[in-house]
Design an enzyme around this catalytic site. Structure first.
Site, PDB file in Angstrom:
ATOM      1  N   GLY A 354       9.785  -8.787   1.717  1.00  0.00           N
ATOM      2  CA  GLY A 354       9.538  -9.500   2.463  1.00  0.00           C
ATOM      3  C   GLY A 354       7.788 -10.055   3.532  1.00  0.00           C
ATOM      4  N   GLY A 356       5.044  -9.809   1.411  1.00  0.00           N
ATOM      5  CA  GLY A 356       3.984 -10.453   0.922  1.00  0.00           C
ATOM      6  C   GLY A 356       4.316  -9.957  -0.676  1.00  0.00           C
ATOM      7  N   ASP A 474      11.369   1.762   7.034  1.00  0.00           N
ATOM      8  CA  ASP A 474      11.855   1.383   5.764  1.00  0.00           C
ATOM      9  C   ASP A 474      12.187   2.091   4.632  1.00  0.00           C
ATOM     10  OD1 ASP A 474      12.755  -1.102   4.741  1.00  0.00           O
ATOM     11  OD2 ASP A 474      11.557  -2.065   4.948  1.00  0.00           O
TER      12      ASP A 474
END
Length: 640
Positions: A354, A356, A474
């Site tokens: 998301g 790169g 994350d």
């Protein structure tokens, strides 16, 4: 080992040693530095360690040591400066004899099973700069003698069962920057700070989840130094401040706090400026500022194409990048990396995320590194980055050292492009292994438990051993990489912090869909309990062989099912010790995914339980063990 009588420094940390400490180690009486941290060592500390009367630094953290800390073992460590015992299962009382180690500068006893009172002799350690006894079972009052900590910078007594009042002696601290007394049973008022230098350096202050009453002292409301503060879930009264950096979330759970009819509170600016004058000045300035902003927006829009990041097209300037690799021990330059991937040709791209693309760079030296190039070229949502702040954050991440966290070599920024350099792992992500052929052939139950244990230790390290603590934000199966031995490496943390909280990519800031804690939809406030929830989802996914989906629906629909039918059906049901380990993992996973964050265990607790590898016994035979029984077992995993 005991024959190395002249040995002065021994570091065996971050390995997989799984025995007890040999008593012969006590023969190495010239040792000044000893580290056995981050292994699987167990048992009690042998009496022979009392012979280490020259020891200055001793680190036994993140193992599975048990038993009490015997006074006879530590009595001769009178020269010790740094003592790390955190992240084990030490029990009994914290020995008062620790107060005799008057040269101590750092004392870390957190995340153990210590009980009893914190003895007043702890106040003898007047050279302490850092004391952490959080996440134990300490009872009784906080001794007044802690006021003797004249050099204290970091004091964490949180997550215990401490009672009584906050001692007045804390206001004598003149250098303290971090003070956490949260999640105890403290009562009384917050000590007044008038006439003291207590607030001069204080940056982090947390007294949440206690039984404190009265009003918040005015000094706390007027200081500009505090960056993190939490008074929530007490019995505090008085007005809610509306100035400075304070937010309502700082005061939730204090039902005696209020705002008056005008929305004003007792928070006044130190210079006593009349608020009416401030409002008039604000509106006058607003018109001028708005005109200036509009003018610059026109300039930005006209020159936008010139400001967008550009690709590197030549090799002539590679040497200019050499100083931008910030990790000191790195033996290559960014110029070599760019050459290795042929100016970032697509054939070297090994992944697209998301934020790169990731490239594999094989250097001339034979070393292989992964290069992440942040994707900023076509996004209107990513604002200009404060590169000084970004570089400071990257330097923090580079200094992280843990066997289950990916090693970051450094970064480079040029013409708006940002490149992050990491360790490279051929095996790739946990998600790739879980859903590929390896999920059946190589990811057996023991390997899956091992992976989750390593991931738990990585998150526990970020939450408890980094200052300030780091929240990953994350955690998912694609951000966990595996080496050849299936040892996990947590990766890709910190990147999301580059995005503005006002961007349309807000969901990326706090995590990936399907792994985000439910409270984020309401508060948008990221805490370590968000990572705990994400870990629970990953643990369920690893054990089930598929994403669990909506957690509330999963728990509602599967309560009557047998555990064996919920697990990954590609593998045979576990037996014996493996069955106990699987049950332990699943019970912890359900505990981590509880809807309310306060009922989720801390990652240090999860890591400790997984280090034990298995339950003493199963509550029922594995073949008839139901999800409802398992969830009941998970209710015991509260980490308190």
């Amino acid at each position: 080992m005991g024959q190395l009588r002249e040995l002065q420094s021994l570091d065996l940390g971050m390995n997989s040693l799984n025995s007890s400490i040999p008593s012969e180690l006590g023969h190495c009486t010239h040792l000044t530095h000893l580290s056995l941290a981050s292994n699987f060592l167990s048992g009690e500390l042998p009496q022979s360690l009392s012979n280490l009367n020259s020891i200055l630094q001793l680190d036994f953290s993140d193992n599975v040591f048990t038993g009490p800390i015997l006074p006879s073992v530590i009595s001769n460590w009178t020269l010790v400066v740094d003592l790390y015992l955190r992240g084990n299962s030490f029990s009994g009382n914290i020995p008062p004899e620790l107060g005799q180690l008057t040269n101590l500068n750092i004392l870390s006893l957190d995340s153990n099973d210590f009980g009893g009172q914190l003895h007043s002799q702890i106040g003898n350690l007047n050279l302490l700069s850092r004391l952490n006894v959080s996440r134990n079972h300490l009872t009784g009052v906080i001794p007044q003698s802690i006021g003797n900590f004249t050099q204290i910078l970091y004091l964490d007594l949180s997550n215990n069962n401490l009672t009584g009042v906050i001692p007045l002696s804390i206001v004598t601290f003149t250098r303290v920057e971090f003070l956490d007394l949260s999640n105890n049973n403290l009562t009384g008022v917050i000590p007044p700070d008038s006439g003291s230098n207590f607030l001069l350096g204080l940056k982090i202050f947390n007294v949440s989840h206690n039984h404190l009453f009265g009003e918040i002292p005015s000094g706390f409301l007027n200081t500009d130094k505090l960056t993190i503060f939490d008074f929530s879930y007490n019995n505090l009264t008085g007005p809610i401040p509306i100035c400075g950096n304070f937010q309502n979330a700082t005061f939730v759970g204090n039902y005696g706090m209020w705002r008056d009819a005008k929305g004003e509170a007792a928070c006044k600016r130190k210079n006593g400026v009349n608020m009416v004058v401030v409002v008039i000045i604000f509106f006058l300035a607003f018109g001028v500022v708005a005109t200036i902003i509009a003018f610059f927006l026109l300039l930005v829009l006209r020159k936008r194409s010139k400001l967008r990041p550009q690709e590197i097209k030549t090799s002539n300037n590679f040497e200019n990048f050499e100083s931008m690799i910030v990790q000191e021990e790195v033996k290559f330059t960014f110029g070599e990396v760019v050459k290795a991937v042929d100016d970032f040709h697509e054939k070297y791209c090994i992944g697209i995320g998301g934020f790169g693309r990731v490239y594999k760079a094989e250097l001339e030296s034979g070393q292989v590194v992964a290069v992440k190039r942040l994707n900023m070229e076509d996004s209107n949502d990513i604002p200009a980055i404060n590169f000084r702040s970004f570089e400071n954050e990257i330097r923090t991440l580079i200094n992280i050292r843990h066997r289950n966290i990916i090693r970051q070599y450094g970064f480079c920024s040029t013409r708006g492009c940002i490149f992050l350099l990491y360790e490279y792992f051929e095996r790739g992500s946990l998600g790739k292994s879980l859903y590929g052929v390896e999920g059946v052939t190589e990811l057996g139950w023991a390997t899956r438990v091992k992976i989750l244990k390593g991931l738990a230790h990585a998150l526990s390290y970020l939450h408890n051993d980094c200052s300030p603590p780091i929240v990953h934000r994350d955690v998912n199966v694609n951000n966990v990489l595996l080496d050849q031995n299936f040892e996990p490496r947590l990766s890709d943390f910190g990147t999301a912090r580059l995005l503005s909280t006002n961007s349309s990519n807000w969901t990326h800031i706090v995590g990936s869909i399907g792994y985000m804690a439910p409270e984020l939809a309401l508060t948008m406030r990221v805490t370590d309990k968000c990572d705990v929830y994400s870990f629970g989802v990953v643990a369920l996914e690893v054990m089930m062989g598929k994403h669990p989906g909506d957690m509330s629906r999963l728990l509602q629909d599967n309560v009557g099912l047998l555990l064996k039918n919920v697990l990954d059906q590609r593998l045979e049901s576990p037996t014996d010790e493996l069955a106990k380990a699987v049950v332990l993992v699943m019970s912890l996973a359900f505990a981590c995914t509880r809807a309310h964050p306060i009922y989720r265990p801390p990652m240090s607790f999860v890591a400790q339980k997984l280090s034990a590898q298995a339950l003493p016994c199963l509550p029922e035979p594995f073949g008839i063990l139901s999800i409802s029984k398992l969830m009941g077992l998970g209710l015991q995993a509260n980490g308190s």
